[in-house]
Design a protein around this motif. Structure first.
Motif, mmCIF file in Angstrom:
data_model
loop_
_atom_site.group_PDB
_atom_site.id
_atom_site.type_symbol
_atom_site.label_atom_id
_atom_site.label_comp_id
_atom_site.label_asym_id
_atom_site.label_seq_id
_atom_site.Cartn_x
_atom_site.Cartn_y
_atom_site.Cartn_z
ATOM 1 N N TRP A 620 -8.822 -3.837 -11.374
ATOM 2 C CA TRP A 620 -7.685 -3.010 -10.986
ATOM 3 C C TRP A 620 -7.807 -2.654 -9.518
ATOM 4 C CZ3 TRP A 620 -3.464 -2.413 -13.811
ATOM 5 C CH2 TRP A 620 -3.557 -2.602 -15.199
ATOM 6 N N PHE A 621 -6.680 -2.633 -8.829
ATOM 7 C CA PHE A 621 -6.652 -2.254 -7.417
ATOM 8 C C PHE A 621 -5.783 -1.019 -7.235
ATOM 9 C CE2 PHE A 621 -8.818 -5.572 -5.051
ATOM 10 C CZ PHE A 621 -8.944 -6.564 -6.014
ATOM 11 N N THR A 622 -6.254 -0.109 -6.388
ATOM 12 C CA THR A 622 -5.512 1.111 -6.078
ATOM 13 C C THR A 622 -4.915 0.992 -4.688
ATOM 14 O OG1 THR A 622 -7.008 2.426 -7.439
ATOM 15 C CG2 THR A 622 -5.641 3.611 -5.832
ATOM 16 N N TYR A 623 -3.617 1.258 -4.596
ATOM 17 C CA TYR A 623 -2.939 1.179 -3.302
ATOM 18 C C TYR A 623 -2.856 2.561 -2.678
ATOM 19 C CZ TYR A 623 0.736 0.551 0.191
ATOM 20 O OH TYR A 623 1.458 0.550 1.352
ATOM 21 N N ASP A 624 -3.387 2.688 -1.459
ATOM 22 C CA ASP A 624 -3.324 3.939 -0.700
ATOM 23 C C ASP A 624 -2.225 3.785 0.344
ATOM 24 O OD1 ASP A 624 -3.678 6.039 1.145
ATOM 25 O OD2 ASP A 624 -5.811 6.196 0.658
ATOM 26 N N GLU A 625 -1.091 4.430 0.094
ATOM 27 C CA GLU A 625 0.066 4.256 0.975
ATOM 28 C C GLU A 625 -0.204 4.804 2.372
ATOM 29 O OE1 GLU A 625 4.906 5.084 0.947
ATOM 30 O OE2 GLU A 625 3.605 5.955 -0.593
ATOM 31 N N GLU A 637 -14.237 -2.951 -3.075
ATOM 32 C CA GLU A 637 -13.820 -3.771 -1.943
ATOM 33 C C GLU A 637 -12.473 -3.272 -1.424
ATOM 34 O OE1 GLU A 637 -13.651 -8.485 -0.702
ATOM 35 O OE2 GLU A 637 -13.369 -7.942 -2.807
ATOM 36 N N VAL A 638 -12.391 -3.106 -0.088
ATOM 37 C CA VAL A 638 -11.187 -2.553 0.529
ATOM 38 C C VAL A 638 -10.486 -3.632 1.348
ATOM 39 C CG1 VAL A 638 -10.259 -0.808 2.086
ATOM 40 C CG2 VAL A 638 -12.250 -0.270 0.657
ATOM 41 N N TRP A 639 -9.189 -3.767 1.068
ATOM 42 C CA TRP A 639 -8.343 -4.662 1.852
ATOM 43 C C TRP A 639 -7.504 -3.800 2.793
ATOM 44 C CZ3 TRP A 639 -9.037 -9.813 1.573
ATOM 45 C CH2 TRP A 639 -9.808 -10.268 0.500
#
Length: 685
Positions: A620-625, A637-639
């Motif tokens: 699962w990936f969390t999106y930080d707006e 891991e951070v994109w």
């Protein structure tokens, strides 16, 4: 667009007896952005439509809508009836459906299929066959009980004879078609007649012996500006900017003028130009071609040794360009790699380059912001197929012309604003605080902010934005910083009153230098001529003043449409180019993050593709707006913006201009190019 005051309709009540839903009606204009997504613009504001709320209405229609207000939700609209239809003809694809003909619009926003009745002879008369592209005229609009009916006006061509994807873009953005016979007939009767114009107007100055040149892209066909310059004995400079005198040939409310007013600007697509003026004017009579006498409006400026304007005078003129130079040729000359056509032209270019450097310094001191942008243009062969990508950046040659044009625009705008002349001013407002705030976290992620710069940015200081861009210059963060801060800017618009230009740091600004391709420039030329002739209070200017608010709105809207169509056409051809590169690998940088994946801009071509979130990893990936990051919940891991990656092209959707990518990972999970394709046919030049 809207008419009258809202009147109140039904109140629906919930079980408790209290009001649950409130409705009233308004009249406005329906705007469809894409199928299934529409809003209505009314005097009380814009309202999104509810699902299936468009009914039989089409994009651009004037409609009566019910505004539905529910507690805890934003008001929404549903179309009740169509007041006035906007679409009369459209471009579509013909097919046979039993005894009927069927036409599917290329503009997907129209949202309906249309039928040709069996007794209509137009398909047979025009020789229309299955799959042909046609121009259809609506004879019966769709209702809730009946389908829409059309008749065919023209066969454009077979599906394999036209580029359907580009034609769909032209239709979707509402770009105009061919000029009418009446307009072309008027244009063909026009000739330059420079000597006659000089004889008729004693105030028009004969500058044909003054040295000037045009400098444009190598593929340019219309030349609406020429420049001259010289050093003065006191250490200052004289800079002359000559602009094609379009309004000498195009009178107000003539067929050509009314058509230009409807188009408002030329649209530059990947494979064609849709011009504002007929070719007879744009590429011949009004084009400042070398060695030919032409009429112009000239701005002659005196600058001191530091590049500051001490005097500017404007006049109608006659001129003759001494040479037609390309940006590449001028850059080669300035770099000492190539000689100029003559010693005089060599001196002229050297002076222009000196003025460029001085004017860049002057604008920097007053807070002007210069964003470093890269323009990637797909190159095509004679059949319209993509062959590569040409990458254009700002250079000394483009800069010396840009500075000359900026200065001429400023001087004309100041003259008109001081006289309160009715003209279309180019206005750029300060960025909205929320848009600047959204840049803070991503810029911190890029390591470009400290406390002082952050407070300056949030206050809207142009100097703070300049500092951030200067910190990023030359680093891998530069493209991201430029993109973030550029995205935070408001879009410049045309207004009837001067309100300054934030990004240029100019107290007064207008568009004066491209009347061949922009209608606001035509309005400015007319106002300047009236001012110079002492007719600023005359009937023509009173008429222009009353029409200006609507003209400015239309010009701003059509400019957005032309820009959008240009970008869409480039994306379509870029996707077509990469459809032949599926399976090949490239290096790039993360240029955007969203909840559904990351966007990657490729190094050599500046093509942008999407790596969907499912391809980033089995987690699962969390999106930080706020930070514009995607983070894996298991691996951490951070994109983020600016991260370098290696990707592989896995698919394309040419019609939508989309390129689908997948990551290429090294053995330890790091991203690195693996067998990156060398592309001799896709140079970065």
């Amino acid at each position: 667009m809207g008419r009258g005051r809202p009147h109140h309709g039904n109140r629906r009540r919930g079980r408790s007896g209290g009001p649950r839903e409130h409705q009233h009606t308004l009249t406005g204009t329906l705007v469809v952005s894409r199928p299934g997504a529409a809003h209505v613009e009314t005097p009380e504001g814009d309202f999104e439509l509810v699902r299936h709320g468009q009914r039989e209405a089409m994009n651009g229609d004037e409609v009566e809508v019910a505004i539905i207000e529910r507690r805890g939700r934003a008001p929404r609209a549903v179309v009740r009836s169509v007041v006035t239809r906007a679409v009369e003809t459209f471009l579509g694809r013909y097919a046979q459906a039993g005894p009927l003909g069927a036409v599917t619009p290329l503009d997907s926003r129209i949202g309906h299929d249309f039928f040709v009745v069996p007794e209509d002879p137009s398909p047979a008369r025009l020789g229309v066959g299955e799959g042909d592209v046609v121009v259809a005229r609506i004879t019966e609009y769709p209702t809730r009980k009946s389908s829409a009916v059309v008749t065919l006006e023209r066969r454009v061509g077979a599906a394999d004879e036209v580029d359907l994807n580009i034609e769909a873009i032209i239709a979707s953005f509402g770009l105009p078609g061919d000029f009418s016979p009446r307009v072309l007939e008027q244009a063909e009767k026009i000739s330059a007649n420079v000597d006659a114009a000089l004889a008729q107007d004693p105030a028009r100055r004969d500058l044909r012996d003054e040295l000037c040149v045009t400098v444009d892209p190598a593929d340019a066909r219309d030349f609406d500006d020429a420049v001259g310059a010289a050093r003065l004995p006191d250490g200052g400079f004289e800079l002359a900017v000559h602009i094609a005198d379009v309004t000498h040939y195009v009178g107000a409310d003539t067929p050509i003028d009314n058509e230009a007013k409807r188009r408002t600007c030329s649209a530059y697509l990947v494979d064609r130009v849709i011009p504002m003026l007929p070719e007879r004017l744009s590429n011949d009579v009004c084009s400042l071609r070398p060695g030919e006498d032409r009429l112009a409006m000239s701005v002659i400026m005196r600058l001191d040794a530091r590049g500051r304007v001490t005097r500017a005078r404007m006049c109608a003129s006659a001129m003759r360009s001494s040479a037609r130079l390309s940006y590449d040729e001028v850059d080669a000359f300035l770099a000492g790699e190539k000689g100029a056509p003559s010693e005089k032209i060599a001196e002229l270019l050297a002076v222009l380059d000196e003025i460029r450097a001085l004017r860049e310094r002057v604008r920097a001191e007053r807070g002007a912001i210069d964003f470093e942008t890269v323009e990637a243009r797909v190159t095509l062969d004679g059949d319209g197929h993509p062959t590569g990508v040409s990458v254009r950046r700002r250079t000394r040659a483009t800069g010396l012309i840009e500075e000359a044009m900026l200065l001429a625009n400023e001087c004309v705008a100041k003259r008109l604003a001081d006289a309160e002349a009715p003209a279309a001013y180019r206005v750029h407002e300060r960025p909205a605080p929320d848009d600047l705030k959204a840049c803070v976290q991503p810029l911190r992620e890029l390591g470009l902010l400290d406390s002082d710069t952050t407070s300056g940015l949030l206050s809207g200081s142009a100097f703070a934005i300049r500092d951030i861009l200067a910190r990023a210059e030359g680093s891998s963060a530069a493209p991201m910083a430029n993109a973030l801060l550029l995205r935070a800017q408001r879009r410049a618009v045309y207004l009837p009153a001067n309100e300054g230009h934030y990004a240029l740091g100019a107290p007064a600004y207008c568009h004066f230098t491209s009347p061949i391709r922009r209608y606001p420039d035509v309005l400015v030329h007319r106002a300047l001529k009236a001012l110079l002739a002492g007719r600023i209070e005359g009937r023509e200017m009173r008429a222009q003043a009353s029409a200006l608010p609507q003209l400015c709105r239309t010009c701003s809207e059509r400019e957005r449409a032309a820009d959008g169509a240009s970008r869409a056409s480039q994306k379509v051809k870029m996707a077509e180019l990469f459809s032949e590169r599926v399976g090949e690998r490239f290096s790039g940088v993360v240029s955007g993050c969203a909840s559904f994946g990351v966007f990657v801009t490729l190094d050599e071509t500046f093509a942008e593709g999407l790596v969907p979130v499912r391809s980033l990893g089995d987690e699962w990936f969390t999106y930080d707006e706020a930070r514009m990051t995607l983070t894996g919940e298991e691996t951490g891991e951070v994109w983020r913006l600016g991260r370098r990656v290696a990707v592989e092209v896995v698919d394309t959707d040419v019609a939508r201009g989309q390129i689908d990518l997948a990551l290429v990972r090294g053995r330890r999970g790091t991203d690195r190019p693996r067998g990156t394709s060398r592309r001799p046919d896709m140079p970065a030049r």
